[in-house]
Every structure is written in C-alpha cells, then in structure tokens.
Scaffold this active site. Structure first.
Site, PDB file in Angstrom:
ATOM      1  N   ARG A 152      26.927  30.641 -13.406  1.00 24.97           N
ATOM      2  CA  ARG A 152      26.709  29.263 -13.868  1.00 24.97           C
ATOM      3  C   ARG A 152      25.248  28.938 -14.039  1.00 24.97           C
ATOM      4  NH1 ARG A 152      31.162  25.186 -11.453  1.00 24.97           N
ATOM      5  NH2 ARG A 152      32.617  26.847 -11.106  1.00 24.97           N
ATOM      6  N   ARG A 203      28.807  17.352 -11.439  1.00 29.16           N
ATOM      7  CA  ARG A 203      29.177  18.689 -11.913  1.00 29.16           C
ATOM      8  C   ARG A 203      29.026  18.796 -13.428  1.00 29.16           C
ATOM      9  NH1 ARG A 203      34.263  17.854  -9.206  1.00 29.16           N
ATOM     10  NH2 ARG A 203      35.304  19.509 -10.356  1.00 29.16           N
TER      11      ARG A 203
HETATM   12  P1  ADP Z   1      34.449  23.029 -11.242  1.00 27.48           P
HETATM   13  O1  ADP Z   1      34.385  23.990 -12.398  1.00 27.48           O
HETATM   14  O2  ADP Z   1      35.326  21.864 -11.506  1.00 27.48           O
HETATM   15  O3  ADP Z   1      33.091  22.632 -10.744  1.00 27.48           O
HETATM   16  P2  ADP Z   1      35.143  25.140  -9.327  1.00 27.48           P
HETATM   17  O4  ADP Z   1      36.391  25.207  -8.545  1.00 27.48           O
HETATM   18  O5  ADP Z   1      34.890  26.227 -10.314  1.00 27.48           O
HETATM   19  O6  ADP Z   1      35.199  23.736 -10.041  1.00 27.48           O
HETATM   20  O7  ADP Z   1      33.875  25.052  -8.353  1.00 27.48           O
HETATM   21  C1  ADP Z   1      33.827  24.098  -7.320  1.00 27.48           C
HETATM   22  C2  ADP Z   1      32.438  24.064  -6.680  1.00 27.48           C
HETATM   23  O8  ADP Z   1      32.117  25.362  -6.136  1.00 27.48           O
HETATM   24  C3  ADP Z   1      31.276  23.768  -7.638  1.00 27.48           C
HETATM   25  O9  ADP Z   1      31.088  22.383  -7.846  1.00 27.48           O
HETATM   26  C4  ADP Z   1      30.106  24.392  -6.876  1.00 27.48           C
HETATM   27  O10 ADP Z   1      29.682  23.587  -5.790  1.00 27.48           O
HETATM   28  C5  ADP Z   1      30.727  25.644  -6.283  1.00 27.48           C
HETATM   29  N1  ADP Z   1      30.570  26.826  -7.162  1.00 27.48           N
HETATM   30  C6  ADP Z   1      31.559  27.563  -7.734  1.00 27.48           C
HETATM   31  N2  ADP Z   1      31.045  28.556  -8.478  1.00 27.48           N
HETATM   32  C7  ADP Z   1      29.696  28.448  -8.374  1.00 27.48           C
HETATM   33  C8  ADP Z   1      28.591  29.179  -8.917  1.00 27.48           C
HETATM   34  N3  ADP Z   1      28.765  30.238  -9.727  1.00 27.48           N
HETATM   35  N4  ADP Z   1      27.344  28.784  -8.594  1.00 27.48           N
HETATM   36  C9  ADP Z   1      27.142  27.743  -7.786  1.00 27.48           C
HETATM   37  N5  ADP Z   1      28.119  27.016  -7.246  1.00 27.48           N
HETATM   38  C10 ADP Z   1      29.380  27.348  -7.532  1.00 27.48           C
END
Ligand code: ADP
Ligand code: ZN
Length: 213
Positions: free
Chosen positions: A89, A166
């Site tokens: 991300r 987000r």
């Molecule tokens: P969304 O896409 O709705 O944000 P996810 O379930 O994919 O939901 O992720 C939930 C949370 O987990 C994110 O808001 C973040 O805090 C954390 N997260 C997940 N993947 C990553 C990543 N690659 N880098 C940083 N934080 C992450």
C-alpha cells in the site's frame, strides 16, 4: 500465479480475492485479515497494529514487511503462488516486495468514491473467517457465518472517521504505489461496478490477457 489486487476500501477486493484465489489455485493473503487475527490473538504484531487500524491509519512499513515476508516464505505459497490483497500500500512496501519476489499481474479494481462509501456503511464481516456480507446480503440464519458459524459483525474501523482516513491514505500512499506497477507494465485496470459475478468475469479476462501478453 503471483497476483496483486488494488482497490479502494469497499471496492470489493476481499470478495473478489476469495473467488480469484479459488479460480487460479493461489493462496489468498489479506493483510487486513492477517492483522485482525493478530489483534484477536494479542500477538506482538497485533498489539502494535491495533491502534493504527482502529483509527484508520496505515500500520508502519517495518511491521508490515515482517508480516508479509514471513507469510510468503511458507511452503503453501512456494507451491501454489499468491494473491496479495491489501499489500503493498506504499511505495516502500512495493519496492521491498519486488526485492523478494516477482509479480505476474497487478489488478486495480476501480469503483467511484460515492459508491464505496455506501458499500462500507452496509458492510458486515465474519469475525472468525473474514467472509464478507452486507445488510442487503446477510447470512442465512441471523448474524451467524454461513461458512464457519462465527459471529458476523461490523468492523471496528468501519466508522465514518476511520473510513475517511483510510480513503485519504489510499489517495496519498496507495495511488502512487499502483503507478509503480503501471510503469513496469504489470497493471490491469478493471471496472468494479456490477454484480460480483460480472466483476469476477471481467477480472479473470483481464488477468488472463495480461498473463498471455
Ligand atoms: P481496508 O482496505 O478497508 O483499509 P483492510 O482489511 O485491507 O481494510 O485493512 C485494515 C487495516 O489494516 C488498514 O486500515 C491498516 O491499518 C492495516 N493494513 C492492512 N494492510 C496494510 C498495509 N499493507 N500497510 C499498512 N497497513 C495495513
Ligand atoms: Zn466465518
């Protein structure tokens, strides 16, 4: 197959990833699900990640890299390949990933912001296996998961404030990450509007075309 899937919060990444992983026989890794399991089990990663997640912030890159590197080294991935959902991300995460593995295709599942806001407010998720439901498409019996019998709930971070954060992080951090894969000729862009089956068919067509080219 080594696949990445990008898409805004609520674009349908989770639902489509489960279907795609099955279609291609690859292992679905949702970093959000991995982190939520770590939080539920109060592991060191979970304890570190929880406050970031609840407020809608990204978990620091060092923590994420540790989590992903460990997971990608496991034998099921080596044998079957992966579909990474929610990683990378940030640009540093993308660079680190490409340092440890090749990627065949990255897909960007595109859904306009007004549509995702509506979807997120009605989204519900199994607290045990991560299966996704909505107010309009609930489990068969009460709020009990059809797959595993777990409790189906609203995510702690699906509050309006956390969702806004987000989405902002998606624009500032993840959009430039997607451009890295576009620059490398690895990106397939897919329209995420329509029924889950329609979107699934479009994804498979775009992935197959990208892999063949
Ligand atoms: P969304 O896409 O709705 O944000 P996810 O379930 O994919 O939901 O992720 C939930 C949370 O987990 C994110 O808001 C973040 O805090 C954390 N997260 C997940 N993947 C990553 C990543 N690659 N880098 C940083 N934080 C992450
Ligand atoms: Zn479940």
């Amino acid at each position: 197959m080594r696949l990445l899937i990008f898409g805004r919060q609520g674009a349908g990444k989770g639902t489509q990833s489960a279907l795609l992983a099955e279609h291609y026989g690859a292992v679905h890794i949702s970093t959000g699900d991995v982190l939520r399991a770590a939080v539920a089990n109060a592991t060191p990663v979970g304890l570190e990640a929880k406050s970031y997640m609840d407020s809608g912030q990204l978990v620091p890159d060092e923590v994420m890299l540790g989590v992903v590197e460990e997971r990608l080294a496991q034998p099921d991935i080596v044998e079957h390949g992966f579909l990474l959902d929610g990683f990378p991300r940030t640009v540093p995460q993308a660079e680190a990933l490409l340092g440890i593995t090749d990627v065949d295709v990255a897909v960007d599942l595109v859904v306009p912001e007004d549509v995702v806001l509506e979807r997120i407010s009605s989204r519900r998720v199994c607290s045990s296996c991560g299966r996704i439901y909505s107010v309009g498409m609930p489990p068969a019996e009460g709020w009990t998961c059809d797959t595993c019998g777990g409790e189906v709930v609203q995510r702690a971070d699906d509050t309006p404030e956390a969702v806004a954060k987000r989405l902002a992080a998606y624009s500032s951090e993840t959009e430039p990450t997607i451009r890295c894969f576009e620059d490398k000729g690895l990106l397939a862009t897919v329209d995420g509007l329509g029924t889950p089956t329609e979107v699934q068919d479009r994804l498979v067509a775009a992935i197959d075309a990208a892999v063949a080219s």
